[in-house]
Scaffold this motif. Structure first.
Motif, PDB file in Angstrom:
ATOM      1  N   SER A   1      92.413   4.154   6.508  1.00  0.00           N
ATOM      2  CA  SER A   1      92.569   2.707   6.396  1.00  0.00           C
ATOM      3  C   SER A   1      91.207   2.020   6.458  1.00  0.00           C
ATOM      4  CB  SER A   1      93.460   2.206   7.533  1.00  0.00           C
ATOM      5  OG  SER A   1      93.387   0.802   7.617  1.00  0.00           O
ATOM      6  N   ALA A   2      90.382   2.486   7.380  1.00  0.00           N
ATOM      7  CA  ALA A   2      89.074   1.855   7.576  1.00  0.00           C
ATOM      8  C   ALA A   2      88.145   2.117   6.392  1.00  0.00           C
ATOM      9  CB  ALA A   2      88.448   2.366   8.874  1.00  0.00           C
TER      10      ALA A   2
ATOM     11  N   GLY B   1      87.128   2.484   2.841  1.00  0.00           N
ATOM     12  CA  GLY B   1      87.731   2.049   1.578  1.00  0.00           C
ATOM     13  C   GLY B   1      86.705   1.290   0.768  1.00  0.00           C
ATOM     14  N   LEU B   2      87.196   0.347  -0.008  1.00  0.00           N
ATOM     15  CA  LEU B   2      86.293  -0.442  -0.836  1.00  0.00           C
ATOM     16  C   LEU B   2      85.281  -1.178   0.023  1.00  0.00           C
ATOM     17  CD1 LEU B   2      88.990  -1.883  -3.225  1.00  0.00           C
ATOM     18  CD2 LEU B   2      87.341  -0.081  -3.730  1.00  0.00           C
ATOM     19  N   GLY B   3      85.683  -1.487   1.258  1.00  0.00           N
ATOM     20  CA  GLY B   3      84.776  -2.172   2.176  1.00  0.00           C
ATOM     21  C   GLY B   3      83.490  -1.389   2.374  1.00  0.00           C
ATOM     22  N   ASN B   4      83.603  -0.090   2.439  1.00  0.00           N
ATOM     23  CA  ASN B   4      82.420   0.744   2.668  1.00  0.00           C
ATOM     24  C   ASN B   4      81.643   0.977   1.386  1.00  0.00           C
ATOM     25  OD1 ASN B   4      84.798   1.441   4.334  1.00  0.00           O
ATOM     26  ND2 ASN B   4      83.268   2.551   5.504  1.00  0.00           N
TER      27      ASN B   4
ATOM     28  N   ILE C   1      94.586 -10.223   2.180  1.00  0.00           N
ATOM     29  CA  ILE C   1      93.627  -9.154   1.839  1.00  0.00           C
ATOM     30  C   ILE C   1      94.195  -8.261   0.740  1.00  0.00           C
ATOM     31  CG2 ILE C   1      92.347  -7.143   2.659  1.00  0.00           C
ATOM     32  CD1 ILE C   1      92.050  -8.435   5.318  1.00  0.00           C
TER      33      ILE C   1
ATOM     34  N   TYR D   1      92.297  -7.278  -2.641  1.00  0.00           N
ATOM     35  CA  TYR D   1      91.778  -5.908  -2.528  1.00  0.00           C
ATOM     36  C   TYR D   1      92.353  -5.045  -3.640  1.00  0.00           C
ATOM     37  CZ  TYR D   1      90.296  -1.857   0.312  1.00  0.00           C
ATOM     38  OH  TYR D   1      89.691  -0.738   0.784  1.00  0.00           O
TER      39      TYR D   1
ATOM     40  N   PHE E   1      86.189  -6.322   8.651  1.00  0.00           N
ATOM     41  CA  PHE E   1      86.852  -5.904   7.419  1.00  0.00           C
ATOM     42  C   PHE E   1      86.800  -4.388   7.284  1.00  0.00           C
ATOM     43  CE2 PHE E   1      86.971  -4.988   2.875  1.00  0.00           C
ATOM     44  CZ  PHE E   1      88.044  -5.762   2.467  1.00  0.00           C
ATOM     45  N   SER E   2      85.621  -3.850   7.491  1.00  0.00           N
ATOM     46  CA  SER E   2      85.452  -2.416   7.261  1.00  0.00           C
ATOM     47  C   SER E   2      86.233  -1.580   8.263  1.00  0.00           C
ATOM     48  CB  SER E   2      83.971  -2.067   7.312  1.00  0.00           C
ATOM     49  OG  SER E   2      83.794  -0.737   6.916  1.00  0.00           O
TER      50      SER E   2
ATOM     51  N   SER F   1      89.041  -2.373   9.469  1.00  0.00           N
ATOM     52  CA  SER F   1      90.458  -2.784   9.361  1.00  0.00           C
ATOM     53  C   SER F   1      90.923  -3.477  10.633  1.00  0.00           C
ATOM     54  CB  SER F   1      91.396  -1.590   9.122  1.00  0.00           C
ATOM     55  OG  SER F   1      91.055  -0.888   7.986  1.00  0.00           O
TER      56      SER F   1
ATOM     57  N   MET G   1      93.788  -7.658  12.152  1.00  0.00           N
ATOM     58  CA  MET G   1      94.989  -8.131  11.458  1.00  0.00           C
ATOM     59  C   MET G   1      96.198  -7.235  11.700  1.00  0.00           C
ATOM     60  SD  MET G   1      95.222  -5.845   8.813  1.00  0.00           S
ATOM     61  CE  MET G   1      96.451  -6.641   7.834  1.00  0.00           C
TER      62      MET G   1
ATOM     63  N   SER H   1      93.621   2.600   2.048  1.00  0.00           N
ATOM     64  CA  SER H   1      93.527   1.287   2.699  1.00  0.00           C
ATOM     65  C   SER H   1      94.659   0.354   2.265  1.00  0.00           C
ATOM     66  CB  SER H   1      92.187   0.619   2.380  1.00  0.00           C
ATOM     67  OG  SER H   1      91.133   1.411   2.840  1.00  0.00           O
TER      68      SER H   1
ATOM     69  N   SER I   1      97.734   1.023   4.131  1.00  0.00           N
ATOM     70  CA  SER I   1      97.800   0.522   5.507  1.00  0.00           C
ATOM     71  C   SER I   1      98.089  -0.972   5.517  1.00  0.00           C
ATOM     72  CB  SER I   1      96.514   0.842   6.268  1.00  0.00           C
ATOM     73  OG  SER I   1      95.454   0.041   5.832  1.00  0.00           O
ATOM     74  N   LEU I   2      97.584  -1.674   4.511  1.00  0.00           N
ATOM     75  CA  LEU I   2      97.855  -3.113   4.451  1.00  0.00           C
ATOM     76  C   LEU I   2      99.332  -3.370   4.173  1.00  0.00           C
ATOM     77  CD1 LEU I   2      94.646  -4.022   2.472  1.00  0.00           C
ATOM     78  CD2 LEU I   2      95.278  -5.096   4.629  1.00  0.00           C
TER      79      LEU I   2
HETATM   80  N1  PHE Z   1      88.922  -1.403   5.973  1.00  0.00           N
HETATM   81  C1  PHE Z   1      89.259  -1.463   4.597  1.00  0.00           C
HETATM   82  C2  PHE Z   1      88.006  -1.193   3.790  1.00  0.00           C
HETATM   83  O1  PHE Z   1      86.941  -1.132   4.275  1.00  0.00           O
HETATM   84  C3  PHE Z   1      89.888  -2.776   4.222  1.00  0.00           C
HETATM   85  C4  PHE Z   1      91.011  -3.176   5.120  1.00  0.00           C
HETATM   86  C5  PHE Z   1      90.916  -4.336   5.865  1.00  0.00           C
HETATM   87  C6  PHE Z   1      92.134  -2.381   5.233  1.00  0.00           C
HETATM   88  C7  PHE Z   1      91.906  -4.701   6.752  1.00  0.00           C
HETATM   89  C8  PHE Z   1      93.157  -2.734   6.118  1.00  0.00           C
HETATM   90  C9  PHE Z   1      93.027  -3.891   6.873  1.00  0.00           C
HETATM   91  O2  PHE Z   1      88.056  -1.051   2.609  1.00  0.00           O
END
Ligand code: PHE
Length: 453
Positions: A21-22, A24-27, A101, A105, A227-228, A230, A233, A321, A324-325
């Protein structure tokens, strides 16, 4: 008959699913472009401070709430706060943030799906110049006939997994895909830093210049940490609700945070050396990885296959990710409204898809449609990452630090964490009680311009 709540099959399964979950595109997509737009190493250092001082303690707090009550975000707060509407509202804020998100996303995740197809077609073959890749990106991302089907396609995959139940699907997939992702990024980092002219990029990532750091930079770094990870939320809370009381929250949290941070830093080292080697500018925003990487693969033997593999892995990282959302929202609707899981999944997936349409069009036909000077996409991202997630994190840590009986907090976190010194637990508790909320609050005030640094 009420089905028993599912649980992760093993501690490793939980760690990899939560890390899925953590990570993902955020990284891989967002962290590098934020670094590129906000001064390189200085941003990375601020980011690391936010992760260590704020992120890690808050991750533990969020998982703790979920595991203790084994419920969705609203149900958790209902139980722990004895039906206090404010705290239940905090849970609800998480659900709303989940909608927001996921709705944008999923659009970027769709792009990465589209890039698998472009790569297979050989669209980047012989492209020596990232500017040409940039043109292709522009053509694609502004074309609704390209973005909308991909947005729908990615949502379909997400729905399909949540539809058939999380545990076996997510857990099994994560166990295989996360190590593959790590290995692959590692290969690309090695390729990136050994390109001619890569040194400038390495310097960019290692030599900090704080002169351009402003309050906005600090708030972006904090927002990105949330965000990264997760965080803020209810994603970790929901995943924590499937965790066994026998498992260790503290060591699991450290592993999740470490994996997430490592992959973000690796993504930086994968992109910037190559970017400088190809003599491009670092501040390209969301298009960054879609312009640089496809071209970089042309200088790698077997680049054609690596490129396909890269976009497959990017899509997979995004998928673990998006799942998980959607799971957060689904768990809420299933628990609270007693709607069967399968029905809820499809219904919610379709709603999020519809909310996502203006985001998908933000780069093309709706690009001039702005609110507060931001396109839908930018507005959604800004509100979620920089306001709602930190706000959620603030409330969650205040709840654990001030409104939950300390003895209960300590007992619950100690369960499954035998052997961890009470000193560590105390340090964590006081970080959550004082340092984390104060830091988040101060950063909020600075980003609103109420105090200046
Ligand atoms: N953490 C995910 C990412 O880095 C994005 C995300 C945010 C997923 C919040 C779940 C909840 O890509």
């Amino acid at each position: 008959m009420i089905k028993q709540r599912e649980q992760w099959g093993s501690k490793l399964g939980f760690i990899l699913a939560a890390a899925g979950s953590a990570v993902g595109l955020g990284n891989i997509w967002k962290f590098p472009y934020l670094v590129g737009e906000n001064g390189g190493a200085a941003f990375i250092i601020l980011y690391l401070i936010c992760v260590l001082l704020v992120g890690l303690p808050a991750v533990m707090a969020e998982i703790l709430i979920g595991r203790t009550t084994q419920k969705n975000p609203v149900g958790c707060f209902r139980e722990l706060s004895k039906k206090n509407p404010f705290w239940m509202g905090v849970g609800l804020l998480g659900i709303i943030t989940g909608f927001i998100i996921l709705s944008y996303y999923n659009v970027i995740a769709g792009w990465s799906l589209g890039y698998i197809i472009e790569s297979v077609k050989g669209s980047f073959h012989n492209m020596e110049n990232p500017e040409i890749a940039g043109e292709l990106f522009f053509q694609n991302s502004t074309n609704f006939k390209w973005v909308l089907p991909l947005h729908a396609g990615f949502m379909f995959f997400t729905i399909a997994i949540i539809y058939s139940g999380v545990n076996k699907g997510i857990e099994k997939a994560s166990k295989f895909l996360m190590p593959a992702l790590l290995l692959f990024i590692f290969i690309l980092v090695v390729r990136g830093i050994t390109l001619d002219g890569a040194q400038k990029g390495i310097d960019y990532l290692l030599k900090a210049d704080f002169s351009s750091v402003t309050a906005k930079t600090v708030s972006l770094a904090l927002g990105q940490a949330f965000f990264s990870l997760s965080l803020g939320m209810g994603a970790l809370l929901t995943y924590g609700s499937y965790m066994s009381k026998k498992d260790n929250i503290i060591t699991s949290s450290v592993s999740i945070v470490a994996l997430d941070t490592l992959i973000a830093i690796f993504a930086g080292f994968m992109i910037f050396p190559a970017l400088f080697a190809l003599q491009m500018q670092p501040d390209q925003g969301p298009a960054l990885i879609f312009n640089i990487l496809p071209v970089m693969f042309n200088s790698i033997p077997g680049g054609y296959f690596f490129r396909i593999l890269f976009f497959i892995l990017l899509s997979v990282a995004a998928l673990t990710s998006t799942i998980s959302l959607l799971e957060v929202i689904t768990a809420y609707v299933v628990d609270e409204f007693k709607i069967p899981r399968k029905k809820a999944t499809i219904l919610l997936g379709v709603i999020v898809f519809l909310i996502g349409i203006p985001n998908a069009l933000s780069f093309g036909v709706m690009q001039d449609f702005t609110i507060f000077g931001k396109t839908f996409f930018n507005l959604f991202d800004y509100i979620a990452s920089n306001i709602f997630l930190p706000l959620g994190g603030l409330c969650i840590t205040i709840f654990v630090g001030w409104f939950w009986k300390k003895q209960d907090v300590v007992d619950n976190i100690t369960e499954g964490s035998k052997g961890i010194s009470p000193i560590i637990i105390n340090i964590w508790f006081y970080l959550v009680k004082f340092i984390v909320p104060v830091l988040i609050f101060l950063i909020f005030l600075t980003s609103l311009g109420i105090i200046t640094i």
